[in-house]
Structure formats: structure tokens, C-alpha cells
Design a protein around this motif. Structure first.
Motif, PDB file in Angstrom:
ATOM      1  N   MET A   1       0.975  -1.199   0.068  1.00 33.39           N
ATOM      2  CA  MET A   1      -0.043   0.139   0.054  1.00 33.39           C
ATOM      3  C   MET A   1       0.811   1.477  -0.057  1.00 33.39           C
ATOM      4  O   MET A   1       1.854   1.308   0.605  1.00 33.39           O
ATOM      5  N   ALA A   2       0.583   2.232  -0.675  1.00 34.60           N
ATOM      6  CA  ALA A   2       1.342   3.304  -0.805  1.00 34.60           C
ATOM      7  C   ALA A   2       1.249   4.306   0.579  1.00 34.60           C
ATOM      8  O   ALA A   2       0.148   3.961   1.459  1.00 34.60           O
ATOM      9  N   LEU A   3       2.312   4.872   0.894  1.00 33.58           N
ATOM     10  CA  LEU A   3       2.428   5.800   2.024  1.00 33.58           C
ATOM     11  C   LEU A   3       1.581   6.743   2.098  1.00 33.58           C
ATOM     12  O   LEU A   3       0.846   7.426   2.862  1.00 33.58           O
ATOM     13  N   LEU A   4       1.697   7.304   0.893  1.00 33.90           N
ATOM     14  CA  LEU A   4       1.110   8.799   0.532  1.00 33.90           C
ATOM     15  C   LEU A   4       0.218   8.782  -0.630  1.00 33.90           C
ATOM     16  O   LEU A   4       0.614   8.307  -1.656  1.00 33.90           O
ATOM     17  N   ASP A   5      -1.080   9.094  -0.654  1.00 41.49           N
ATOM     18  CA  ASP A   5      -1.825   9.119  -1.806  1.00 41.49           C
ATOM     19  C   ASP A   5      -2.371  10.397  -1.874  1.00 41.49           C
ATOM     20  O   ASP A   5      -3.192  11.058  -1.011  1.00 41.49           O
ATOM     21  N   VAL A   6      -2.156  11.011  -2.950  1.00 47.64           N
ATOM     22  CA  VAL A   6      -2.651  12.406  -3.288  1.00 47.64           C
ATOM     23  C   VAL A   6      -3.579  12.247  -4.453  1.00 47.64           C
ATOM     24  O   VAL A   6      -3.327  11.776  -5.428  1.00 47.64           O
ATOM     25  N   ILE A   7      -4.897  12.700  -4.037  1.00 44.77           N
ATOM     26  CA  ILE A   7      -5.862  12.239  -5.029  1.00 44.77           C
ATOM     27  C   ILE A   7      -6.736  13.377  -5.756  1.00 44.77           C
ATOM     28  O   ILE A   7      -7.132  14.077  -4.751  1.00 44.77           O
ATOM     29  N   ASP A   8      -6.365  13.699  -6.943  1.00 52.04           N
ATOM     30  CA  ASP A   8      -7.208  14.920  -7.342  1.00 52.04           C
ATOM     31  C   ASP A   8      -7.217  16.193  -6.548  1.00 52.04           C
ATOM     32  O   ASP A   8      -8.297  17.023  -6.488  1.00 52.04           O
ATOM     33  N   LEU A   9      -6.040  16.489  -6.072  1.00 50.27           N
ATOM     34  CA  LEU A   9      -5.972  17.670  -5.133  1.00 50.27           C
ATOM     35  C   LEU A   9      -6.065  18.852  -5.888  1.00 50.27           C
ATOM     36  O   LEU A   9      -5.349  19.260  -7.079  1.00 50.27           O
ATOM     37  N   CYS A  10      -6.620  19.903  -5.498  1.00 51.02           N
ATOM     38  CA  CYS A  10      -6.901  21.140  -5.961  1.00 51.02           C
ATOM     39  C   CYS A  10      -6.733  22.120  -4.899  1.00 51.02           C
ATOM     40  O   CYS A  10      -6.817  21.943  -3.629  1.00 51.02           O
ATOM     41  N   VAL A  11      -5.596  23.127  -5.095  1.00 53.19           N
ATOM     42  CA  VAL A  11      -5.667  24.168  -4.208  1.00 53.19           C
ATOM     43  C   VAL A  11      -6.163  25.614  -5.050  1.00 53.19           C
ATOM     44  O   VAL A  11      -5.620  25.856  -6.105  1.00 53.19           O
ATOM     45  N   GLU A  12      -6.678  26.407  -4.073  1.00 46.38           N
ATOM     46  CA  GLU A  12      -7.034  27.850  -4.826  1.00 46.38           C
ATOM     47  C   GLU A  12      -6.766  28.959  -3.817  1.00 46.38           C
ATOM     48  O   GLU A  12      -6.770  28.690  -2.412  1.00 46.38           O
ATOM     49  N   PHE A  13      -6.471  29.887  -4.392  1.00 47.79           N
ATOM     50  CA  PHE A  13      -6.425  31.362  -3.916  1.00 47.79           C
ATOM     51  C   PHE A  13      -7.531  32.277  -4.285  1.00 47.79           C
ATOM     52  O   PHE A  13      -7.547  32.893  -5.272  1.00 47.79           O
ATOM     53  N   PRO A  14      -8.306  32.494  -3.117  1.00 45.82           N
ATOM     54  CA  PRO A  14      -9.336  33.666  -3.706  1.00 45.82           C
ATOM     55  C   PRO A  14      -8.725  35.041  -3.725  1.00 45.82           C
ATOM     56  O   PRO A  14      -7.759  35.388  -3.044  1.00 45.82           O
ATOM     57  N   THR A  15      -8.843  35.646  -4.859  1.00 45.45           N
ATOM     58  CA  THR A  15      -8.130  37.049  -4.859  1.00 45.45           C
ATOM     59  C   THR A  15      -9.394  37.939  -5.000  1.00 45.45           C
ATOM     60  O   THR A  15     -10.534  37.495  -5.317  1.00 45.45           O
ATOM     61  N   ARG A  16      -9.028  39.272  -5.273  1.00 47.85           N
ATOM     62  CA  ARG A  16     -10.175  40.263  -5.469  1.00 47.85           C
ATOM     63  C   ARG A  16     -10.396  39.985  -6.937  1.00 47.85           C
ATOM     64  O   ARG A  16     -11.766  40.411  -7.453  1.00 47.85           O
ATOM     65  N   ARG A  17      -9.907  39.403  -7.805  1.00 48.77           N
ATOM     66  CA  ARG A  17     -10.406  39.274  -8.937  1.00 48.77           C
ATOM     67  C   ARG A  17     -10.704  37.892  -9.423  1.00 48.77           C
ATOM     68  O   ARG A  17     -10.732  37.593 -10.540  1.00 48.77           O
ATOM     69  N   GLY A  18     -11.101  37.299  -8.513  1.00 52.28           N
ATOM     70  CA  GLY A  18     -11.597  35.972  -8.557  1.00 52.28           C
ATOM     71  C   GLY A  18     -10.613  34.786  -7.999  1.00 52.28           C
ATOM     72  O   GLY A  18      -9.629  35.116  -7.416  1.00 52.28           O
ATOM     73  N   ILE A  19     -11.288  33.725  -8.330  1.00 52.30           N
ATOM     74  CA  ILE A  19     -10.597  32.410  -7.588  1.00 52.30           C
ATOM     75  C   ILE A  19      -9.098  32.034  -8.662  1.00 52.30           C
ATOM     76  O   ILE A  19      -9.421  31.670  -9.806  1.00 52.30           O
ATOM     77  N   LEU A  20      -8.140  32.070  -7.976  1.00 50.18           N
ATOM     78  CA  LEU A  20      -6.988  31.366  -8.804  1.00 50.18           C
ATOM     79  C   LEU A  20      -6.822  30.003  -8.379  1.00 50.18           C
ATOM     80  O   LEU A  20      -6.612  29.708  -7.235  1.00 50.18           O
ATOM     81  N   ARG A  21      -6.896  28.953  -9.274  1.00 47.99           N
ATOM     82  CA  ARG A  21      -6.768  27.678  -9.015  1.00 47.99           C
ATOM     83  C   ARG A  21      -5.103  27.255  -9.298  1.00 47.99           C
ATOM     84  O   ARG A  21      -4.643  27.020 -10.533  1.00 47.99           O
ATOM     85  N   ALA A  22      -4.672  27.258  -8.190  1.00 48.08           N
ATOM     86  CA  ALA A  22      -2.888  27.009  -8.393  1.00 48.08           C
ATOM     87  C   ALA A  22      -2.751  25.493  -8.624  1.00 48.08           C
ATOM     88  O   ALA A  22      -1.726  25.201  -9.274  1.00 48.08           O
ATOM     89  N   LEU A  23      -3.473  24.597  -8.126  1.00 55.80           N
ATOM     90  CA  LEU A  23      -3.368  23.307  -8.328  1.00 55.80           C
ATOM     91  C   LEU A  23      -4.490  22.537  -8.699  1.00 55.80           C
ATOM     92  O   LEU A  23      -5.455  23.198  -8.284  1.00 55.80           O
ATOM     93  N   ASP A  24      -4.372  21.763 -10.021  1.00 55.95           N
ATOM     94  CA  ASP A  24      -5.539  21.628 -10.534  1.00 55.95           C
ATOM     95  C   ASP A  24      -5.477  19.862 -10.723  1.00 55.95           C
ATOM     96  O   ASP A  24      -5.113  19.443 -11.748  1.00 55.95           O
ATOM     97  N   GLY A  25      -6.417  19.236  -9.730  1.00 57.65           N
ATOM     98  CA  GLY A  25      -6.543  17.650 -10.039  1.00 57.65           C
ATOM     99  C   GLY A  25      -5.143  17.012 -10.144  1.00 57.65           C
ATOM    100  O   GLY A  25      -4.793  16.456 -10.978  1.00 57.65           O
TER     101      GLY A  25
END
Lengths: 323, 322
Positions: free
Chosen positions: B1-25
Motif C-alpha cells: 500500500m502506498a504511504l502517501l496518496d494524493v488524489i485529485d488535489l486542488c488548491v485555490e487562492f481567492p483574490t479580488r479578481r476571482g479565484i486562482l486555481r494553483a493546483l488542479d487535479g
């Protein structure tokens, strides 16, 4: 280390000589002491005799050296107004001012530093915003106004705290303290708060901005990555890294507290050196003014030395020691 | 079994001009004892992936989707305090600049002791003995005399050794090393990489090695993930990705490494620049710079699918394999 202390003490000598020169020059250029000593009516012979007795017919530099010699022996002259030796007068007043300044400094540190840390860490919390707004008031309101407002509230309206004086004091040899009597302690509260409030808000804002700076640094990020507790990070790693600038400012401010407790002492009729100075300026009592100037210079030089030594205690990088 | 499983990870930064998706899936896994390299240009999301795993995203950045599963346990929904107990103890981290990652006012030994005592029940004496042991293990000469020396009394390379000791002292099973050699002299880089490899093997630690140095990746890693504009472009065994890349971006990346054997007039480069986060094109993020672009690349977003030797998010590469 000892070499460093000696070097700093040697550096202090020219500073004190210059200040000494200024305080000496006050005798020469601010009014004529003969008038003060002989009164309105005197003959030319009397004046010459007095000049000769006081050594005022000697060249300027010789007089300066003589002045320094007297000062080094603790002889600051006689107060024109009170006809008592100035050294004695200042020694009498020093404990009151020292106690007031120290209490104000401790108060401002004990309140200012933790609040600075708090507002630095939780900078968006409501309490931090309220704190910052209040601190703006503390920084911008002049001391005399704070003093008068506090008197109005606590002495006049509520009648719980005395508005003037030092209460009862206990004497130990040359020192008098109000900290050991109830009335003395109560009398200290309002002046200490008044004097300390500005410092407190200044320290709060300083610690806060330093904390914000340090919290962004890599070693704090790494401390987080090591899983240290927030307490260890905030108070151990972050706060200690803000200390050098905080010590600098607090040191200078402590000097200010002693030197410029004048306003607070006047508002509260606190029998300290500041009140003495104000009264002396009113009647051009030059010996007191000149001695006060010298004393404050010594206070600042001493505080700076202590601040430099504290740097060594706080920051190992300054202690030397190679790889 | 894997020690670490990252599954479809998304990271977002809300800004004044909308949401920035810095990590996408972003999806990948790390096995026990495995070293996974993560490469990509600046801003591709390498460091962000590491920060998301240890729960140290800079606000307002946050995990907006997906899962991070470590040792069978989800990390992305833990409280701050629960996550703190994981950091250092189960997942360690090594940062880029050893000159600034140590607290300048605390001796290295005290920092080690503090870290170990936070996570393990150790008496002061045992903790000190272990601190000396760790300093010896990372190759600090005269460790027992220097245990209470301050960071400024060590050179850059030595400080990075101390940082490694700090990251490993609570015996985590995974270490996220974010460009651990970038700030060091080339001669020191090799030493640090060798040291990390040895320690990982000795302690059975997995490493996620974030870097943009392909040489380091080739020498160190078991597998490598290539990131582009917040997505994984290609992932696979290091040998295959380096020798026979399938994603055109990886090809370009490998092609731009100057070779000692072949004498060439000009260095090869990939034309254009990585898109900004607020202007990621539709379909494949790489399509405006890609030499093999087809109509489908501009419309539809490719997912990671097997190629002959790797997994790549590229229609052309997947076609060839099929």
C-alpha cells in the motif's frame, strides 16, 4: 567583553564633555549670575570682588576646567532659588522620579509586549483591530491631556485615586520610597499610567510590526514544519527574534521617561526632578538646570551601555566566536 | 500500500479578481522508502503541493478539493492541532535556504532537543544524547562539542546538514524536501544529496524531492513527476521519463538539458512561457507551446493515462500507446 565595556565608557567621555560644556556655557550666556547673587544694587567693587571670588575673572577655558573639576567632586553649585546645594536637591528628588519612571516602564512592558504579540499573531481578529485603534489613541493623545482626563475620571468623578502628590513615603538612608505605604502606592497609579501609556502603545505597535515581520521568516516556517506548538513558536522563536529592535526602543524610551517626566510630574504635582526643573526654569535657576542636563546625559549614556550589553545577551551572533 | 496518496488535489487562492486555481487535479502516490522527484518550472505548483501535504499553505490559499491520504488516514480535513502533531513526527520538511531556516538565536542542539521533545517522551539527557547522535549521523565533525553552537557558527552546507537532522530527528516516514540543494555550492550539493539518500535508505524514509535540477532527479529518485501549470504532465520511473519521455513538455524539458557529449551550437529551449494562473488556456494547458498540438488539445483536457513506459496527460502520447 570587558574590552567592549571599556571602549564604550571611553566613547562616553567626549559626549559628557560636550554636554558639560553646554551646561557650563549656560552660566555664561543665560543671564548674569552676579545679579542673581548680589541683588539689584551693588557697587563695581563689590562686583569685581565677587567675580574674583567665583573665579569669573579667569579665562573662559580655565573656568570650564574648574567647573568640570567641581562637578567631578559632586559640587554642582548652589540653587539661586532655594539656596541649597544643587546636588542635595537633585538627590532628594531623584527617588520620586526614578520610582515613577520605573513603574511606568514596567507597566508599559508588561502590557505592551504581550498585547503586541497577540495583535501580531491574530492580526485579523476583532480584538486586535480594537487594540490597534486604541493604541492609535494612546500614541496620539498628548501626555498632559491623558493625565488631566485620568484625574477627571478617577479623582474627581469616581474619587477613588488621589490626583496629586506622592502619598506617605518611607526613608532609607538617601532613598525615599512610596512603594511601601498604601497611600504611596495608590498615589503612584495615575502618574505611572499617564507616563507609561504612550510607551505602552509604542511598544505594542513596535512588537506587533516586528512580529508580523518575523512570522513571515523562513525559520518560523521551518519551526511550523517541525510541528512545534504555537506557544513555542510564538513566544520562543518569534518573540525572541523581535527583541533586538524592541530593546533599542525601550532603552531610549526609558531615558525619555526619566528625562521628560516633566509634564506628568507637573500635572500630578509629583515631587520629582521634572517638577524641580520646571520650577527652576521659571526663575532661571541656572545651577539646577545645568546639573539636570548633566544628569540626564549620564542617564542616557548608561542606558545605551546597558542596551548594548543586552544585545549581547540576546543575540549570539554578536558575541563573536568563529566557526 | 502506498504511504502517501494524493488524489485529485486542488488548491485555490481567492483574490479580488476571482479565484486562482494553483493546483488542479494533482494525483500521485509515494510508496514506503520511495524517492519521488517533482520537477517543473517556477510557479508550476511543485512547492505548493508540498505545502498542501504538510498543511502549511499560506492563507488565503487552501485545499479546495481532492484528498491527501497518509498511511491510510486523511490529512486534508484534520484540525490545525491534529495536523501540527503530524508535522515533524510523521511528515518532515527540508527547505531551500539553510542560511535562513534555522532560528539564529537558538543553538542547533536546543532546536533538535526541542523538536524531539515536542513529539516524543524523552528526558533532557536522552534528548541531548540523541541530538549529538543526529549531528554525528548527518556528518557534523566534533558533534559532541558543537551541539550547543549557534547556526551562524556553521557553514551553509553544514547548516543544511543540521536542517536535515532536524527534519529527521522525530523519525518521520515521509520527508518533503523543497529544493534542498538549490542554495548550495555545486560541490556541496552532491554531498547533501548523497546524505539524504543514505539516511532515507537507513531509516526507510520516503522522500518527496522538489527541485528543478534534472541532474539531481536522475541521480536520486525512483520515480519522477513533471508538473506544468498546476497539473501533472507526466509521471513514471525516473529512467523512463528521462530517457524516453512521452509528453511533449517533458521532451522539451529533457531536450533543454545541455549534454557534454554532443557539441551543439545553441541550447534548445521551449518557446513561450508557462501561462499565468488566471490565463490557463482551455484544454491542455501546454497546447499554445506544443509542437504536436491537434484540435482536440485545444478543446478537451487530457487526463493521466498510460503510455508505453510512463503515465502522461497527453492525447498524442496516449494515442501512440493505444
Amino acid at each position: 567583553m570587558i574590552a567592549f565595556i571599556i571602549a564604550r565608557l571611553l566613547q562616553a567621555i567626549p559626549v559628557l564633555l560636550v554636554v558639560g560644556f553646554i551646561s557650563f556655557a549656560m552660566f555664561q550666556f543665560v543671564g548674569d549670575p552676579l545679579v542673581a547673587l548680589l541683588g539689584q544694587n551693588f557697587t563695581a567693587e563689590e562686583a569685581d570682588a565677587m567675580r574674583h571670588n567665583l573665579g569669573m575673572d579667569q579665562p573662559f577655558l580655565v573656568q570650564y576646567v574648574n567647573f568640570l573639576g567641581r562637578v567631578l567632586h559632586g559640587d554642582f553649585g548652589i540653587s539661586y532659588r532655594l539656596a541649597k546645594p544643587v546636588g542635595e536637591l537633585l538627590a532628594e528628588r531623584l527617588p520620586a522620579t526614578a520610582e515613577l519612571a520605573l513603574c511606568a516602564a514596567i507597566l508599559s512592558l508588561l502590557v505592551g509586549v504581550p498585547l503586541g504579540v497577540l495583535t501580531g499573531i491574530k492580526r485579523n481578529a476583532l480584538i486586535s483591530r480594537v487594540m490597534m485603534m486604541l493604541s492609535l489613541v494612546g500614541v496620539s493623545l498628548p501626555t498632559f491631556l491623558i493625565g488631566v482626563l485620568l484625574i477627571l475620571l478617577f479623582a474627581v468623578q469616581l474619587g477613588v485615586l488621589p490626583s496629586y502628590g506622592r502619598g506617605d513615603v518611607v526613608h532609607f538612608a538617601h532613598w525615599s520610597t512610596g512603594l511601601l505605604t498604601g497611600t504611596g502606592r495608590v498615589a503612584l497609579i495615575l502618574p505611572a499610567v499617564t507616563l507609561g501609556l504612550f510607551q505602552m502603545t509604542l511598544i505594542l505597535r513596535l512588537v506587533r510590526s516586528e512580529m508580523l515581520e518575523v512570522m513571515r521568516s523562513d525559520h518560523i516556517k521551518f519551526a511550523r514544519a517541525r510541528g512545534l506548538t504555537p506557544r513555542a513558536i510564538n513566544f520562543h522563536h518569534a518573540l525572541s527574534n523581535t527583541l533586538v529592535p524592541v530593546i533599542t526602543i525601550v532603552g531610549l524610551q526609558l531615558g525619555m521617561l526619566i528625562a521628560f517626566s516633566i509634564v506628568t510630574e507637573t500635572v500630578f504635582q509629583w515631587p520629582g526632578m521634572g517638577l524641580l526643573l520646571v520650577q527652576s526654569i521659571g526663575v532661571a535657576d541656572i545651577p539646577v538646570m545645568s546639573a539636570y542636563l548633566l544628569l540626564i546625559a549620564v542617564v542616557f549614556v548608561t542606558i545605551n551601555l546597558v542596551v548594548d550589553l543586552l544585545y549581547f545577551a540576546v543575540d549570539p551572533r554578536l558575541r563573536g566566536g568563529g566557526k | 500500500m502506498a504511504l502517501l496518496d494524493v488524489i485529485d488535489l486542488c488548491v485555490e487562492f481567492p483574490t479580488r479578481r476571482g479565484i486562482l486555481r494553483a493546483l488542479d487535479g494533482v494525483s500521485f502516490s509515494i510508496d514506503p522508502g520511495e524517492i519521488l522527484g517533482v520537477v517543473g518550472e517556477s510557479g508550476a505548483g511543485k512547492s505548493l503541493t508540498g505545502a498542501a501535504i504538510i498543511g502549511l499553505l499560506e492563507p488565503p490559499g487552501h485545499v479546495a478539493g481532492g484528498q491527501i491520504v497518509f498511511d491510510g488516514k486523511r490529512l486534508d480535513n484534520l484540525s490545525q492541532e491534529e495536523m501540527r502533531a503530524i508535522r515533524g513526527r510523521h511528515i518532515g520538511a527540508i527547505f531551500q535556504d539553510p542560511l535562513t531556516t534555522l532560528d539564529p538565536l537558538m543553538s542547533v542542539g536546543k532546536q533538535l532537543i526541542e523538536t524531539m521533545q515536542t513529539h516524543m517522551k524523552l528526558s533532557d539527557r536522552d534528548a541531548k544524547a540523541r541530538a549529538v547522535q543526529w549531528l554525528e549521523e548527518v556528518g557534523i565533525p566534533a558533534a559532541s562539542e558543537r551541539v550547543f553552537a549557534y547556526p551562524h557558527q556553521f557553514s551553509g552546507g553544514m547548516r543544511q546538514r543540521v536542517v536535515i537532522a532536524l527534519a529527521l530527528c522525530a523519525e518521520p516516514r515521509l520527508v518533503i524536501a523543497d529544493e534542498p540543494t538549490t542554495a548550495l555550492d555545486v560541490s556541496i550539493q552532491a554531498q547533501i544529496i548523497t546524505l539524504m539518500k543514505r539516511l532515507a535508505a537507513d531509516h526507510g524514509t520516503s522522500i518527496m524531492l522538489v527541485t528543478h535540477d534534472m541532474g539531481v532527479i536522475a541521480e536520486t529518485c525512483d520515480r519522477v513527476a513533471v508538473m506544468y501549470a498546476g497539473r501533472i504532465a507526466e509521471i513514471g520511473p525516473v529512467e523512463n521519463v528521462v530517457r524516453s519521455p512521452h509528453h511533449p513538455y517533458t521532451e522539451g524539458l529533457m531536450g533543454s538539458i545541455p549534454s557534454l557529449e554532443a557539441r551543439v551550437e545553441r541550447l534548445r529551449q521551449i518557446d513561450g512561457a508557462m501561462p499565468r494562473l488566471n490565463a490557463i488556456p482551455k484544454g491542455c494547458a501546454f497546447n499554445p507551446r506544443c509542437g504536436k498540438v491537434i484540435e482536440r488539445c485545444r478543446e478537451e483536457r487530457p487526463v493521466l493515462l498510460p503510455t508505453a513506459t510512463t503515465m502522461a496527460a497527453c492525447f498524442r502520447a496516449n494515442e501512440e500507446a493505444a
